[in-house]
Design an enzyme around this catalytic site. Structure first.
Site, short mmCIF file in Angstrom:
data_model
loop_
_atom_site.label_atom_id
_atom_site.label_comp_id
_atom_site.label_asym_id
_atom_site.label_seq_id
_atom_site.Cartn_x
_atom_site.Cartn_y
_atom_site.Cartn_z
N HIS A 47 -5.32 13.94 -9.91
CA HIS A 47 -5.43 12.49 -10.16
C HIS A 47 -4.55 12.04 -11.32
CE1 HIS A 47 -8.60 11.40 -7.31
NE2 HIS A 47 -9.13 12.61 -7.55
N GLU A 106 -4.60 2.24 -4.30
CA GLU A 106 -3.14 2.18 -4.21
C GLU A 106 -2.66 0.86 -3.62
OE1 GLU A 106 -4.52 4.58 -0.54
OE2 GLU A 106 -5.17 4.20 -2.58
N ASN A 137 -2.93 12.89 -4.71
CA ASN A 137 -4.10 13.26 -5.52
C ASN A 137 -4.60 14.65 -5.16
OD1 ASN A 137 -4.28 10.92 -7.10
ND2 ASN A 137 -5.47 9.84 -5.55
N ARG A 172 11.50 4.25 -8.39
CA ARG A 172 10.86 4.28 -9.71
C ARG A 172 9.85 5.43 -9.83
NH1 ARG A 172 10.70 0.56 -13.94
NH2 ARG A 172 9.76 1.65 -15.70
N ASP A 196 0.86 -1.18 0.00
CA ASP A 196 0.00 0.00 0.00
C ASP A 196 0.90 1.23 0.00
OD1 ASP A 196 -3.04 0.84 0.63
OD2 ASP A 196 -1.67 2.24 1.61
#
Length: 564
Positions: free
Chosen positions: A435, A465, A430, A490, A422
């Site tokens: 978004h 998520e 967001n 990343r 998570d």
């Protein structure tokens, strides 16, 4: 086969070969009429019209003028058809009669034509006529195609005609092989119906064309039944084939049903009349032709209907069947006695059969490729739909539905480590960046945990998520932690401009071998979820781990490993 046909139709032995005496008069009477009552010329119909096979007795008269100056005939022959008995009389000038009676079983079929022969009584120079008394004739061609010959070869088909029939028969083998091959690939009912039609057409060429007599001497009754029966089955199978062969929507629902049930009718009802029971002699010939006629009408209407609706396959079938329909109508017209004609006219039908074979084979091949293209397109669409239903549209990872469906199988394959991931404080991304940036972060996370080409790791997005990684093999815990640590790197690389690193918390469960089959996906998820929230409560950006050795209703005390 061609050699056998050549032997069956030898070259003429003398100059008189080819001479056939045909009946000049005919009559149809009740069973009580005697041959003596038929001696006067006024007892006969000599117009060449009014042929019928509905009466108990059919009569034929051959006057000596038809063979005087030629070799005296020795054999009576006619089209192979059912009858009860035939009595042949030689009538002399003084009114005396010599007769010989034959039953149906005594008729002798001979190679080279759809005919059978009976020996005549002695014909002398004083013989003025030959009379034939036919009891229970079942077919008008039995009367119209009769003749007298000296040599049976004179009534046979020519070598060229028999070779043509053999060629048609050989051509029918090819579509039958195609049907077998196509059915192994397509499993479509129309292929079976076409195979039945081809087999029936082969039977018709064998029995109606007289080819079977080259290799076997069969009873007249059997030959007489098989020819019209094969034709009825072939016509019925053609209707069944048409009802299933054309493209979807080429025929309306009502027309498709009409065509299908007309095929069943054509096999059953004309097929019954083709058996020619003596009890049905008065009407079976007419019944056969009248009940098989609708087949040609319905085929024509169905093809026109389909062509008007834009059917490509219907155009192929129409080109294949148009000559066959025309020659069938000609044969029906002769069979009903509208006019009399020689048996050689049947060759038109056999030639039309050859045309049908070539064109319909091309039609089936064309339909085969069309169906294959349709199926390929359907399979592609199905795969796309399957991907849509089992893949997350944003990240391309498997979704929860897919992993739940395969979970037991994956456990069996050794995927015994369940890592629930998570993203920490994802809602803030967001809220602060929108978004679109949040979606980019999710895609980057998916790319971090997706191990392309890795057979021992499966990445899944559960929703929002939340992600799951299933692992098997050695060092699964270390590998899970390495994936977790790769996530912020990343995301930072793929989504520049974020104020803070996007970290992840992870709950990991490893199921021992002994307990491998004791938990469902939901139970794995519940335990890993509890561990993941423990990791978040401990400060986030870390991993909590538990190894299960036995199944328990409630979670056992957990061993935790935390990583900064």
């Amino acid at each position: 086969m061609l050699l056998a046909l050549g032997l069956a139709v030898p070259a003429a032995a003398d100059e008189h070969h080819g001479t056939v005496a045909t009946p000049v008069c005919h009559a149809a009477t009740d069973a009580a009429r005697t041959v003596e009552a038929m001696i006067p010329k006024d007892a006969w119909n000599c117009t060449g019209e009014g042929w019928t096979a509905r009466e108990p007795l059919g009569w034929l008269r051959f006057d000596a003028a038809s063979w005087q100056g030629e070799v005296v005939p020795r054999h009576f022959f006619t089209r192979t058809a059912r009858f009860e008995a035939i009595t042949l009389y030689a009538l002399d000038r003084d009114g005396s009669l010599r007769g010989v009676r034959y039953t149906e079983s005594e008729g002798k079929s001979f190679p080279g034509g759809p005919v059978f022969q009976l020996a005549l009584p002695e014909i002398t120079p004083d013989t003025t006529a030959v009379l034939a008394r036919i009891e229970r004739p079942h077919s008008i061609p039995l009367l119209t195609e009769a003749g007298l010959v000296r040599h049976t070869e004179d009534a046979a088909r020519t070598l060229e005609e028999m070779m043509l029939l053999a060629l048609v028969l050989g051509m029918l083998v090819l579509p039958l092989m195609f049907d077998v091959s196509f059915y192994l690939v397509l499993r479509e009912s129309f292929v079976l119906f076409h195979a039945l039609m081809v087999v029936a057409m082969m039977g018709y060429v064998l029995f109606a064309g007289g080819v079977i007599s080259v290799v076997a001497s069969l009873p007249v009754a059997f030959l007489a039944i098989m020819a019209p029966l094969c034709w009825a089955v072939g016509c019925g199978a053609a209707l069944l084939f048409l009802s299933r062969f054309l493209e979807r929507g080429a025929l309306s629902r009502g027309m498709r049903r009409l065509t299908f049930w007309a095929g069943c009718w054509t096999i059953a009802v004309p097929g019954f009349f083709a058996i020619q029971f003596h009890a049905t002699q008065a009407f079976d010939d007419t019944g056969y032709f009248l009940t098989i006629t609708p087949a040609a009408v319905i085929v024509s209407v169905a093809l026109i209907h389909a062509i008007l609706r834009g059917s490509r396959s219907a155009k192929w079938v129409a080109a294949a069947w148009f000559p066959l329909i025309l020659t069938s109508i000609e044969r029906l017209t002769r069979g009903l006695g509208v006019y009399a004609g020689p048996a050689s006219l049947d060759l038109m039908m056999f030639m039309a059969t050859g045309i049908e074979v070539v064109v319909i084979s091309l039609a089936i091949a064309d339909r085969f490729f069309a169906i294959r293209e349709e199926r390929d397109a359907a399979l592609t669409e199905a795969r796309m739909l399957e991907q849509i239903s089992t893949r997350d549209s944003l990240t391309g990872l498997m979704n929860r539905r897919a992993i739940e469906a395969r979970f037991d199988e994956l456990l069996t394959q050794g995927f015994n480590t369940f890592a629930l991931i998570d993203l920490d404080r994802f809602k803030a991304i967001n809220d602060l960046h929108g978004h679109q940036v949040g979606d980019a972060a999710l895609i980057a996370c998916a790319n971090a945990i997706r191990t392309t080409g890795e057979r021992d790791s499966i990445a899944v997005r559960l929703g929002g998520e939340e992600f799951v990684v299933l692992l098997r093999g050695d060092r699964t815990l270390e590998r899970a932690e390495a994936l977790r640590q790769a996530i912020p790197i990343r995301i930072a690389q793929d989504v520049p401009g974020l104020d803070l690193p996007v970290t992840a918390s992870m709950g990991v469960i490893t199921l021992a071998q002994a307990a491998r089959r004791s938990m469902a996906f939901a139970e794995f998820y519940a335990r890993a979820d509890a561990l993941m929230y423990e990791a978040k409560a401990s400060g986030r950006n870390r991993l909590a781990y538990e190894r299960l050795t036995v199944f328990a209703e409630r979670p056992a005390p957990r061993k935790r490993e935390e990583a900064a």
